[in-house]
Scaffold this active site. Structure first.
Site, mmCIF file in Angstrom:
data_model
loop_
_atom_site.group_PDB
_atom_site.id
_atom_site.type_symbol
_atom_site.label_atom_id
_atom_site.label_comp_id
_atom_site.label_asym_id
_atom_site.label_seq_id
_atom_site.Cartn_x
_atom_site.Cartn_y
_atom_site.Cartn_z
ATOM 1 N N CYS A 21 0.835 -1.210 0.000
ATOM 2 C CA CYS A 21 0.000 0.000 0.000
ATOM 3 C C CYS A 21 0.871 1.263 0.000
ATOM 4 O O CYS A 21 1.554 1.557 0.982
ATOM 5 C CB CYS A 21 -0.903 -0.038 1.231
ATOM 6 N N CYS A 60 0.113 3.805 2.725
ATOM 7 C CA CYS A 60 0.563 3.250 4.010
ATOM 8 C C CYS A 60 2.045 3.545 4.213
ATOM 9 O O CYS A 60 2.476 3.911 5.309
ATOM 10 C CB CYS A 60 0.337 1.739 4.070
#
Length: 103
Positions: A28, A31
């Site tokens: 991600c 993230c």
């Protein structure tokens, strides 16, 4: 410091006080952008809240338990009870405000 934990560690830990759970995944992009910012916030707010990183791919049951549908997602627990949630990347000041309002 943001401590990486598993479902087993989470289930056995002391949940008193304020905890911030960072639900993320290695693939991600947002993230990865959030991680260093959250690390800074955790250092500045040491003693006020505990910060934990939870990989949703490795701990899907915990992500399901907290209703995580999108990542990154931050969940604030107060004495083990979910009190707030924020989804997506946020700059440092916004993160500090998000955590502070729940202390």
């Amino acid at each position: 410091m943001v401590k990486k934990i598993t479902t087993a560690e989470f289930n056995s830990m002391d949940k008193s006080g304020v905890s911030v759970l960072d639900f993320n995944a290695t693939w991600c992009g947002p993230c990865k952008m959030l991680a260093p910012v959250l690390e800074e916030v955790s250092e500045e707010m040491a003693g006020q809240a505990n910060f934990y990183s939870i990989d949703t791919d490795e701990n899907p049951d915990l992500a399901r338990e907290y209703g995580i549908m999108n990542i990154p997602a931050l969940v604030v627990l107060k004495d083990g009870q979910k009190v707030d949630m924020n989804v997506g990347f946020a700059p440092k000041d916004a993160l500090k405000e998000f955590v502070s309002k729940n202390i």
